[in-house]
Design a protein around this motif. Structure first.
Motif, PDB file in Angstrom:
ATOM      1  N   LEU A  45     -12.384 -36.647 -10.987  1.00 46.94           N
ATOM      2  CA  LEU A  45     -12.142 -37.866 -10.228  1.00 46.94           C
ATOM      3  C   LEU A  45     -13.253 -38.851 -10.528  1.00 46.94           C
ATOM      4  O   LEU A  45     -14.448 -38.521 -10.420  1.00 46.94           O
ATOM      5  CB  LEU A  45     -12.111 -37.573  -8.728  1.00 46.94           C
ATOM      6  N   GLU A  46     -12.869 -40.055 -10.913  1.00 46.43           N
ATOM      7  CA  GLU A  46     -13.800 -41.175 -11.042  1.00 46.43           C
ATOM      8  C   GLU A  46     -13.471 -42.122  -9.894  1.00 46.43           C
ATOM      9  O   GLU A  46     -12.391 -42.705  -9.844  1.00 46.43           O
ATOM     10  CB  GLU A  46     -13.625 -41.868 -12.393  1.00 46.43           C
ATOM     11  N   GLU A  47     -14.427 -42.258  -8.971  1.00 47.65           N
ATOM     12  CA  GLU A  47     -14.180 -43.011  -7.743  1.00 47.65           C
ATOM     13  C   GLU A  47     -15.152 -44.181  -7.645  1.00 47.65           C
ATOM     14  O   GLU A  47     -16.366 -43.991  -7.614  1.00 47.65           O
ATOM     15  CB  GLU A  47     -14.353 -42.095  -6.534  1.00 47.65           C
ATOM     16  N   PHE A  48     -14.586 -45.387  -7.584  1.00 47.70           N
ATOM     17  CA  PHE A  48     -15.426 -46.564  -7.431  1.00 47.70           C
ATOM     18  C   PHE A  48     -15.798 -46.745  -5.965  1.00 47.70           C
ATOM     19  O   PHE A  48     -14.961 -46.623  -5.075  1.00 47.70           O
ATOM     20  CB  PHE A  48     -14.722 -47.792  -7.992  1.00 47.70           C
ATOM     21  N   ARG A  93     -18.804 -42.902  -8.808  1.00 47.13           N
ATOM     22  CA  ARG A  93     -19.217 -41.493  -8.799  1.00 47.13           C
ATOM     23  C   ARG A  93     -18.127 -40.673  -9.483  1.00 47.13           C
ATOM     24  O   ARG A  93     -16.949 -41.065  -9.495  1.00 47.13           O
ATOM     25  CB  ARG A  93     -19.444 -40.996  -7.364  1.00 47.13           C
ATOM     26  N   ARG A  94     -18.529 -39.535 -10.038  1.00 44.57           N
ATOM     27  CA  ARG A  94     -17.567 -38.652 -10.718  1.00 44.57           C
ATOM     28  C   ARG A  94     -17.819 -37.224 -10.260  1.00 44.57           C
ATOM     29  O   ARG A  94     -18.979 -36.804 -10.155  1.00 44.57           O
ATOM     30  CB  ARG A  94     -17.693 -38.779 -12.235  1.00 44.57           C
ATOM     31  N   ARG A 143     -23.872 -37.739 -13.136  1.00 44.40           N
ATOM     32  CA  ARG A 143     -23.148 -39.005 -13.313  1.00 44.40           C
ATOM     33  C   ARG A 143     -21.818 -38.792 -14.030  1.00 44.40           C
ATOM     34  O   ARG A 143     -20.841 -39.475 -13.745  1.00 44.40           O
ATOM     35  CB  ARG A 143     -24.026 -39.971 -14.124  1.00 44.40           C
ATOM     36  N   PHE A 144     -21.795 -37.836 -14.973  1.00 38.30           N
ATOM     37  CA  PHE A 144     -20.606 -37.599 -15.771  1.00 38.30           C
ATOM     38  C   PHE A 144     -20.308 -36.104 -15.795  1.00 38.30           C
ATOM     39  O   PHE A 144     -21.222 -35.284 -15.918  1.00 38.30           O
ATOM     40  CB  PHE A 144     -20.794 -38.101 -17.207  1.00 38.30           C
ATOM     41  N   VAL A 145     -19.029 -35.778 -15.711  1.00 41.02           N
ATOM     42  CA  VAL A 145     -18.606 -34.375 -15.757  1.00 41.02           C
ATOM     43  C   VAL A 145     -17.279 -34.280 -16.498  1.00 41.02           C
ATOM     44  O   VAL A 145     -16.527 -35.256 -16.592  1.00 41.02           O
ATOM     45  CB  VAL A 145     -18.427 -33.770 -14.348  1.00 41.02           C
ATOM     46  N   THR A 146     -17.012 -33.088 -17.030  1.00 44.11           N
ATOM     47  CA  THR A 146     -15.685 -32.781 -17.546  1.00 44.11           C
ATOM     48  C   THR A 146     -14.937 -31.954 -16.510  1.00 44.11           C
ATOM     49  O   THR A 146     -15.518 -31.491 -15.524  1.00 44.11           O
ATOM     50  CB  THR A 146     -15.770 -31.997 -18.863  1.00 44.11           C
ATOM     51  N   GLY A 147     -13.652 -31.767 -16.740  1.00 42.30           N
ATOM     52  CA  GLY A 147     -12.871 -30.942 -15.832  1.00 42.30           C
ATOM     53  C   GLY A 147     -13.279 -29.486 -15.921  1.00 42.30           C
ATOM     54  O   GLY A 147     -13.561 -28.972 -17.011  1.00 42.30           O
TER      55      GLY A 147
END
Length: 664
Positions: free
Chosen positions: A150-153, A162-163, A190-194
């Motif tokens: 999820l990328e949530e503004f 946030r991710r 800050r960044f992630v994969t599934g």
């Protein structure tokens, strides 16, 4: 006509059956192939349908269909470049598909065999900033969930975001309720994969990283235990760091954890102990078994049930092979394909991927690991034009400054009806990224020019992927220097051997390639003209302080240029917008008005700096286009405008093409 009957004609004016509409109609390639039971699914470009991405289904009997008609557009906007936008599984004897619809970025559930049942939303809309976005999806019917990112503004700015790894319920309870989306772990990176779930369901693994690193610079392989209520607990880092890039992770059928990491200087596949992080390189080679993660969910390897691992590997172009982890041996898959996309899927003894060659477009290819047979099962290549009009592609290595090697794909002019007299005009093409690579595949946009008598050289300059970490690191703090020099070195090499006319050289590139093209036009006298597409032109404004780009790349310049606070003059002195007085030749500038990665304000600022200098140029901006053009009419306009620019500068007639109006 035989070669002996070729007519000597002016370069650029050769008659060609490859018009702009034909080239544009074949723009793009399939992506994100996956297996659903006995079926194979993937996304495919549709330039003539507004540039949407269609979801294609290949049934077990070999028939293909597009079960979601326009305007359904299967494409994610996570990190703006996207990621795996769909997932599928068989439940109750029929396929269940979840996908992200581009216009609203919601996840939808779709049962294609249920009569009259259309897609229904699983996730809500958000009024905040860029909203809610989803990617790198994995369907878990037994859990009643789809897992992904999820990328949530959280605000209006591009970096108010946030991710986090999440689970979305398949029952639709989150369609109007953000709180029903279950966050699997804390948003600590800050960044992630599934997350990838282990075969026994007890552990999950994923990749994470933080600013200012890009995923090809440094990432971490994370693993956690899965609790009874489905949360991830005890998350810990097994490997990776600021100078080690883990590009992919997955679990083998026996429960062992696999990862492609470049700790040796090359992305190799390792077996990783999920308790200690101890890693064993399964095939130590100076080859790439991974690549830059521009989209979440890329797969360069796929474990098979019987213990072998399907891998993409090579220097430059990657080929499909089967890695035996017990011996470290790789058995090559047969077939003519020289380039494979990072999209492998495996089930049982079958491996499915996307492959192409210098004379074939991208196709869906299946490998039977029992028989060793490979075959095209979808999106089969068909010759749109007589192959005699296609260029004979050659991979070349040119000497660059300080004796460094520069890789390039070279496409000389070729036409069965025509030949030229003396050196030909050439266009140097610069790929985006800049951490990317131009693959040597059939591209009718290249053939559009070569069939008319204009050579094309695609330069994989220092900083490009595919040649090891040291080659990528050549661009560190040298963006606008090494890339410009390497492109000029290829042009000089073609001139030195008598292939290219030094007075008729062009440079052309988009995104980071647009930056390099603009930097070359403002800082060298190598080229007689240039085509610059959706470029970066003002480094200071493209930094976090300037706020003129998206979050994913907002701190990319820390490695490409250096920290802004420490070297502000470097940002200023290398930017084409502050060097506009260096432009002395005509150019074409092409921009999407919906581009949030390289926004049109950068072009506006550059043109304002150029005003009154009397440089012939044209600017075309397109409504409804973002970063990278997708619509048929846009692509046609751009190709014809570029050819007209070359005709006016190089002195030939471009028959049947509207004349590009150049202003000063």
């Amino acid at each position: 006509m035989t070669a002996l009957e070729q007519e000597t004609m002016a370069y650029g004016s050769w008659p060609s059956p490859i018009d702009a509409a034909t080239a544009a109609a074949h723009d793009g390639s399939p992506e994100f192939v996956g297996v659903v039971g006995e079926e194979v699914w993937w996304t495919a470009p549709r330039p003539a349908e507004g540039g949407r991405r269609a979801l294609i289904r290949r049934r077990a009997d070999g028939t293909e269909e597009c079960p979601l008609p326009a305007p359904w557009n299967v494409r994610s906007r996570v990190i703006e470049y996207g990621g795996t936008p769909w997932a599928g599984a068989v439940a109750d004897g029929s396929p269940v598909i979840v996908f992200v619809h581009f216009p609203d970025q919601r996840i939808y559930l779709f049962r294609p065999d249920e009569p009259g049942a259309g897609p229904r939303p699983l996730t809500p809309l958000s009024p905040v900033g860029g909203g809610l976005r989803w990617a790198d999806l994995t369907l878990h019917p037994g859990r009643g969930e789809v897992w992904g990112v999820l990328e949530e503004f959280t605000g209006p700015g591009p970096s108010d975001v946030r991710r986090v790894p999440v689970a979305v319920p398949l029952d639709g309870s989150a369609a109007e309720d953000r709180q029903a989306v279950r966050e699997l772990t804390a948003a600590t990176h800050r960044f992630v994969t599934g997350p990838r779930l282990s075969p026994d369901g007890r552990r999950a693994a994923w990749i994470a990283w933080d600013h200012p690193r890009m995923p090809w610079d440094g990432t971490e392989l994370r693993v956690a235990d899965v609790t009874g209520d489905g949360l991830l607990t005890g998350a810990r880092t097994l490997m990776g760091g600021p100078e080690e890039s883990v590009a992919q992770t997955d679990w083998a059928a026996d429960g062992s954890l696999l990862a492609a990491t470049d700790r040796t200087g090359w992305w190799n596949v390792h077996r990783v102990d999920p308790d200690t992080g101890e890693a064993v390189n399964l095939c130590p080679r100076e080859e790439e078994f991974g690549g830059p993660m521009w989209k979440l969910g890329y797969r360069w390897f796929a474990p098979l049930q019987h213990g072998l691992i399907a891998v993409l590997h090579g220097v430059g172009g990657q080929r499909l092979g089967l890695l035996d982890p017990a011996t470290g041996e790789v058995t090559a898959a047969t077939g003519p394909w020289t380039e494979w996309s990072p999209s492998l899927a495996a089930t049982g003894g079958r491996v499915v991927g996307i492959a192409a060659g210098a004379r074939t477009s991208h196709e869906i290819v299946e490998l039977d690991t029992v028989t060793g047979r490979t075959r095209v099962i979808g999106g089969a290549h068909h010759d749109t034009v007589d192959p005699a009009y296609l260029p004979e592609a050659v991979h070349r290595t040119f000497p660059g400054p300080d004796g460094r090697e520069v890789h390039a794909n070279v496409y000389p002019p070729r036409n069965p009806q025509a030949t030229g007299d003396g050196p030909a005009p050439w266009a140097v093409w610069v790929h985006g990224g800049p951490t990317g690579r131009a693959g040597m595949v059939l591209d009718l946009e290249v053939a559009y020019f070569t069939s008319r008598g204009i050579g094309v050289a695609e330069v994989n300059y220092g900083g490009s992927a595919g040649y090891g970490r040291a080659y990528r690191n050549r661009l560190r703090e040298q963006w606008g220097v090494v890339d410009v020099e390497d492109c000029a070195a290829v042009a000089a090499g073609l001139v030195a051997e008598g292939a290219a006319d030094p007075a008729r050289l062009a440079i052309r590139g988009g995104s980071a390639g647009g930056w390099t093209s603009a930097a070359a036009l403002t800082g060298t006298d190598t080229y007689a003209c240039g085509t610059v597409l959706y470029p970066i032109l003002d480094l200071t404004a493209w930094s976090p302080e300037g706020g003129e780009t998206h979050d994913f790349e907002s701190q990319y310049l820390e490695s490409l240029i250096g920290p802004l606070a420490e070297v502000p003059e470097r940002y200023r002195d290398r930017s084409p917008v502050t060097r506009a007085d260096g432009v002395s030749v005509p150019f074409l500038l092409l921009q999407g008005l919906d581009d949030v990665i390289c926004p049109p304000v950068q072009c506006d600022r550059f043109l304002a700096a150029l005003a009154g200098r009397g440089i012939p140029h044209a600017y075309r901006a397109f409504e409804g286009e973002g970063h990278g053009f997708r619509r048929l009419d846009t692509l046609v306009t751009c190709l014809e405008a570029e050819l007209s620019l070359y005709a006016q500068v190089f002195g030939f007639t471009a028959a049947g093409v509207p004349e590009l109006e150049l202003t000063v």
